[in-house]
Write a protein that holds these residues in place. Structure first.
Motif, short mmCIF file in Angstrom:
data_model
loop_
_atom_site.label_atom_id
_atom_site.label_comp_id
_atom_site.label_asym_id
_atom_site.label_seq_id
_atom_site.Cartn_x
_atom_site.Cartn_y
_atom_site.Cartn_z
N ASP A 295 2.35 11.61 0.24
CA ASP A 295 3.10 10.90 1.29
C ASP A 295 2.47 11.12 2.47
N MET A 296 2.04 12.23 2.89
CA MET A 296 1.21 12.32 4.25
C MET A 296 0.19 11.51 4.30
N ILE A 297 -0.58 11.52 3.35
CA ILE A 297 -2.14 10.71 3.27
C ILE A 297 -1.55 9.10 3.51
N VAL A 298 -0.55 8.66 2.68
CA VAL A 298 -0.26 7.24 2.76
C VAL A 298 0.09 6.95 4.02
N THR A 299 0.95 7.89 4.72
CA THR A 299 1.50 7.55 6.31
C THR A 299 0.08 7.58 7.30
N ARG A 300 -0.73 8.46 7.01
CA ARG A 300 -1.79 8.21 7.86
C ARG A 300 -2.72 7.09 7.77
N LYS A 301 -2.94 6.56 6.30
CA LYS A 301 -3.56 5.46 6.24
C LYS A 301 -2.73 4.21 6.65
N LEU A 302 -1.51 4.23 6.50
CA LEU A 302 -0.72 3.14 7.22
C LEU A 302 -0.80 3.11 8.70
N GLN A 303 -0.66 4.20 9.36
CA GLN A 303 -0.92 4.27 10.67
C GLN A 303 -1.91 3.62 11.12
N LYS A 304 -3.33 4.12 10.58
CA LYS A 304 -4.58 3.74 10.95
C LYS A 304 -4.88 2.08 10.87
N CYS A 305 -4.38 1.57 9.72
CA CYS A 305 -4.38 0.32 9.48
C CYS A 305 -3.65 -0.43 10.38
N GLY A 306 -2.29 -0.16 10.84
CA GLY A 306 -1.45 -0.66 11.57
C GLY A 306 -2.23 -0.85 13.06
N GLN A 307 -2.78 0.30 13.54
CA GLN A 307 -3.48 0.24 14.66
C GLN A 307 -4.45 -0.78 14.70
#
Length: 159
Positions: A107-119
């Motif tokens: 869950d934490m890894i996915v959240t970081r990935k989504l945040q970076k992609c969103g940026q």
């Protein structure tokens, strides 16, 4: 023809609406809107709310239906509807059918990935919320300070 080039159309197709047009100004407001929907599943599902700049929901996209304790979340699939909906931000949600809202390492890894992609895309991840089965429990990554807030858009301020 040997050199034929296929032409494709990409468009957003709206399904019948199940959700309100209320402005979401807190994780609790998100859960009030989505908890009933997420509690209906006996396995993990991951969805996103595509958001306007003013905090209003454009639409909901069910991104993944998984197993009893996991769902596959690929950024490409997450942001597809966001781009088509011209969203300025998203809120990610998923359920834990067990009722335990403690985030897993995944869950934490996915959240970081989504945040970076969103940026990279200019689509801010406002929050990732875990809803605990039917017990009414929830965990907001933002409230728990598990989400790096960029400051571009603070959805907790008065709109």
């Amino acid at each position: 023809m040997e050199n034929e080039l296929e032409v494709v159309n990409i468009r957003l197709v709206k399904e019948p609406s199940l959700y309100s047009e209320q402005t979401l100004d807190s994780p609790q407001a998100v859960v009030e809107l989505m908890a009933k929907e997420l509690s209906q599943y006996d396995r993990e599902v991951f969805c996103i709310l595509n958001m306007k700049n003013n905090g209003q929901v454009i639409n909901m996209n069910l991104v993944s239906v998984g197993t009893i304790n996991a769902s596959l979340v690929i950024p490409r699939e997450v942001f597809k509807s966001s781009i088509l909906a011209n969203a300025s931000a998203i809120i990610g949600l998923h359920n834990h059918p067990s009722g335990n809202v403690k985030p897993s390492k995944e869950d934490m890894i996915v959240t970081r990935k989504l945040q970076k992609c969103g940026q990279l895309l200019g689509i801010e991840l406002l929050d990732h919320i875990i809803v605990g089965g039917t017990n009414g429990k929830m965990l907001s990554f933002r409230e728990e300070k598990m989400l790096n807030v960029t400051g571009r858009m603070d959805w907790e301020r008065e709109l």
